[in-house]
Design an enzyme around this catalytic site. Structure first.
Site, short mmCIF file in Angstrom:
data_model
loop_
_atom_site.label_atom_id
_atom_site.label_comp_id
_atom_site.label_asym_id
_atom_site.label_seq_id
_atom_site.Cartn_x
_atom_site.Cartn_y
_atom_site.Cartn_z
N CYS A 112 0.83 -1.21 0.00
CA CYS A 112 0.00 0.00 0.00
C CYS A 112 0.88 1.27 0.00
O CYS A 112 1.54 1.55 1.00
CB CYS A 112 -0.90 -0.07 1.24
SG CYS A 112 -1.65 1.47 1.76
N CYS A 153 0.44 3.69 2.88
CA CYS A 153 0.94 3.09 4.12
C CYS A 153 2.45 3.29 4.22
O CYS A 153 2.97 3.59 5.29
CB CYS A 153 0.62 1.59 4.17
SG CYS A 153 -1.14 1.22 4.07
#
Length: 108
Positions: A30, A33
């Site tokens: 991600c 992230c």
């Protein structure tokens, strides 16, 4: 202090260790992230012993995120005395995380 990686097995015991805990629910693939990791590191350095900063990989440990209704990543949940008190979905500037933590710092 540093960011502590947790999983479905270790999550509950880690959020009980301190009055104030910030948990990032994300995944290695991600991009937002990944962008959040340096922010979490800075928060860990700034708040040190006062706040636990944890991260949980939703792919490796799907039970815990499911129990908190995590639908997108990253999601950050702040726990006070083991109870969820704030939920931030998506990447936010560092100041947002600082403001949320400061709300609960007075009680720590």
């Amino acid at each position: 202090m540093s960011v502590i990686e947790v999983n479905d097995v270790t999550f509950q015991s880690e959020i009980q260790k301190k009055e104030l805990t910030l948990v990032e629910f994300g995944a290695v693939w991600c991009p937002p992230c990944k962008a959040l990791l340096p922010i979490l590191g800075e928060l860990s350095e700034k708040y040190g012993e006062q706040v636990s900063i944890l991260k949980l990989d939703c792919d490796e440990s799907p039970i815990t995120p499911g129990s908190f209704g995590i639908m997108s990543m990253p999601t950050v949940i702040v726990f006070h005395n083991g109870e969820p008190v704030e939920k931030l979905v998506g990447l936010r500037p560092m100041s947002v995380y600082e403001n949320v933590l400061s709300k609960y710092m007075a009680t720590v």
